[in-house]
Design an enzyme around this catalytic site. Structure first.
Site: not given
Length: 406
Positions: A286, A356, A90, A236, A205, A54-55, A336, A260
């Site tokens: 989140e 989600e 994560k 993100n 994303k 992601d970003a 989340h 988001e």
């Protein structure tokens, strides 16, 4: 008839007296009906089919995600019942969660499993020198969730029903098919598959260094989904305030359900300014790790959709406090990740929420969640309604048990 009525009254009085005598035998503090006899703590690593970005990866702050660490807690009682819960991490953190949980788990042995709020506090203070949020409470989350699973099983109810459900299904959206590491062709194919599966919303994303690439991808997905299908985007936390306001205005033409994490998770003031300026709702929360942090976000007027994560805030016990704050403020909710847990909590939230969907988690459990008509159905099985699969056992790298194994 008078004689019959008198006999009925006499019988009822005798029954009441027996009940009163029964309960009178329980002195204050002796209302315990069960005891925790055994606890298993385990750490498993779920591999992803392909690395995803992601970003945060594009800005160089993180490496692509290749696996997710899961901390499982299985709690048994002398009555023969058992409950299961999980937390996760994560990238870094999984072994740390396991190490902390291993140290404090024995504190639960011999306790009444129904005293969940008190036990949460006991576990917090057992490791208080590590703080009362972050890793220390995320390690507690798996045990807290297992205790709620156990409590609902004792009642013979799905957790949502134990809490008091407002609905039997919850709007659901998919995230796992819209990462920046995927080509736009892959994103479109994943979106089509999700819609065919019954998903009610698609999130992709954003956060490309070249913001025009984001706009092109959003436009392509919007055109594929049509104007009336729910669509969300997630930056993100990688935009600054000026980029967020500019992008927010450009994105308004797509009538998104929300934007988001446009800013850093702790920038309550910046999120509040965006919420005031933009027509598109703002979603965040989140990454927060306590009820207190969510309280600050809500108080600042920073969110239209709050996004608490039960494993990250320390379990269901603090999550319920966040729900109460959100309901009092009239804020919508979209928790989340952790759909097996959040489905029940969302069903018990007063204001129509979202949940989600990540198909990544499905191999961990023997049961699969049902999706139809854009909604995820609350299972009618007692508790959370899931049990650990043999695959989850196979991915386990560390395990420790306390108390009885039976």
């Amino acid at each position: 008839m008078a004689t019959s009525a008198f006999l009925d009254f006499t019988k009822a009085t005798e029954t009441s007296t027996v009940n009163e005598q029964h309960f009178a035998g329980l002195r204050a503090g002796e209302a315990t009906t069960d005891r925790i006899t055994g606890i298993d703590i385990s750490l498993a690593f779920l591999p992803l089919a392909a690395p995803i970005s992601d970003a945060k990866v594009l800005t160089g702050r993180q490496k692509p995600l290749t696996e997710i660490a899961f901390l499982f807690a299985e709690i048994r009682t002398e009555s023969g019942l058992s409950g299961v819960g999980y937390g996760y991490s994560k990238r870094a953190g999984g072994p740390g969660l396991f190490a902390h949980a291993k140290e404090i788990a024995p504190e639960l042995l011999g306790e009444d499993p129904s005293d969940i709020q008190r036990l949460w506090t006991k576990l917090v203070w057992a490791g208080a020198s590590m703080g009362r949020s972050g890793l220390s409470t995320q390690a507690i989350a798996a045990m807290d969730i297992a205790l709620w699973d156990l409590k609902a099983k004792r009642a013979g109810l799905p957790l949502a029903k134990l809490l008091g459900a407002h609905r039997d299904s919850v709007q659901c959206y998919n995230t796992s098919g819209g990462y920046l590491s995927m080509s736009i062709e892959e994103v479109l194919a994943n979106a089509k598959a999700s819609v065919e599966h019954g998903i009610g919303g698609i999130k992709i994303k954003v956060g490309q260094p070249d913001t025009s690439v984001d706009i092109k991808r959003v436009r392509a997905v919007r055109e594929a989904l049509g104007d009336n299908f729910h669509m969300m985007v997630d930056a993100n936390q990688q935009w600054n305030r000026s980029t967020a306001i500019r992008m927010g205005r450009k994105l308004e033409e797509f009538e998104l359900t929300w934007i988001e994490e446009p800013l850093d998770a702790y920038d309550a003031e910046g999120h509040a300014a965006l919420a005031r300026e933009l027509a598109t709702p703002i979603a965040t929360g989140e990454m927060l790790t306590s009820a207190a942090e969510h309280r600050a976000l809500i108080k600042a007027g920073s969110v239209d959709f709050m996004q608490p994560d039960a494993p990250r805030v320390g379990g269901i016990t603090p999550f319920l406090k966040i729900m109460a704050l959100g309901e009092d403020a009239g804020i919508r909710m979209a928790p989340h990740f952790a759909m097996e847990i959040h489905l029940h909590l969302s069903a018990a939230y007063e204001i129509d929420p979202w949940v989600e969907h990540f198909e990544w988690l499905e191999p961990l459990f023997n049961e699969k969640l049902e999706i139809a008509g854009g909604r995820m159905i609350v299972p009618n099985r007692p508790g959370l309604g899931f049990s650990l699969s043999e695959q989850a056992r196979a991915w386990t790298t560390d395990r420790v048990g306390f108390g009885s194994n039976s």
